[in-house]
Design a protein around this motif. Sequence first.
Motif, mmCIF file in Angstrom:
data_model
loop_
_atom_site.group_PDB
_atom_site.id
_atom_site.type_symbol
_atom_site.label_atom_id
_atom_site.label_comp_id
_atom_site.label_asym_id
_atom_site.label_seq_id
_atom_site.Cartn_x
_atom_site.Cartn_y
_atom_site.Cartn_z
ATOM 1 N N GLY A 35 -15.058 28.797 41.385
ATOM 2 C CA GLY A 35 -15.885 29.635 40.524
ATOM 3 C C GLY A 35 -16.707 30.636 41.308
ATOM 4 O O GLY A 35 -16.819 30.542 42.541
ATOM 5 N N PRO A 36 -17.307 31.588 40.618
ATOM 6 C CA PRO A 36 -18.105 32.625 41.284
ATOM 7 C C PRO A 36 -19.236 32.066 42.139
ATOM 8 O O PRO A 36 -19.501 32.576 43.232
ATOM 9 C CB PRO A 36 -18.652 33.464 40.127
ATOM 10 N N GLN A 61 -6.057 32.606 43.997
ATOM 11 C CA GLN A 61 -6.693 31.323 44.311
ATOM 12 C C GLN A 61 -5.824 30.514 45.278
ATOM 13 O O GLN A 61 -6.339 29.847 46.175
ATOM 14 C CB GLN A 61 -6.951 30.523 43.030
ATOM 15 N N LEU A 99 -14.165 38.030 44.237
ATOM 16 C CA LEU A 99 -15.483 38.429 43.715
ATOM 17 C C LEU A 99 -15.523 39.906 43.307
ATOM 18 O O LEU A 99 -16.507 40.360 42.740
ATOM 19 C CB LEU A 99 -16.563 38.158 44.774
ATOM 20 N N LEU A 115 -17.720 30.760 45.329
ATOM 21 C CA LEU A 115 -17.269 31.872 46.166
ATOM 22 C C LEU A 115 -18.452 32.560 46.848
ATOM 23 O O LEU A 115 -18.370 32.943 48.015
ATOM 24 C CB LEU A 115 -16.471 32.874 45.333
ATOM 25 N N THR A 116 -19.561 32.696 46.132
ATOM 26 C CA THR A 116 -20.760 33.316 46.700
ATOM 27 C C THR A 116 -21.311 32.468 47.844
ATOM 28 O O THR A 116 -21.671 32.989 48.907
ATOM 29 C CB THR A 116 -21.823 33.530 45.612
#
Length: 133
Positions: A96-97, A52, A131, A100-101
């Motif tokens: 968070g995912p 991170q 990811l 990131l997406t």
Amino acid sequence: MADQDQDRGQGRNRPVAGGISITNTQGNVTIGDQNTVSYTVQGTEPARDPAQEELLQAIRRLRGDLGGVVASEQTTALDAELSDAEDEIEGTGSAGPGRLTRLRQALTDAGAVTGILASGVAVGQAVAALLGA
């Protein structure tokens, strides 16, 4: 008055009526008669894992590099996603995912620019690593 002076001499810290009281409560200073501190921030930044932290540094480099390119709808959207990701990492310790997406999609959308910037490639690699892609 003599009693108040005597009390002070004994270290009892009783404020004198109409006097000024100065106290320090862990970095916050109150000045005045019967003032209180109602907001105190304690603690440190959230801990970040190395991946991170690497992403955060890459985001900062890319945002700086984007300042030198001609702005487009895609680069503006990318900068907004980068800013949000930076804020999230600084505030919570990680992106968070979902974030990131969205960041990966913004990188793809601005691919003509990010593909030629080393910092854009670095952000893409850091996002892919986080990811698991």
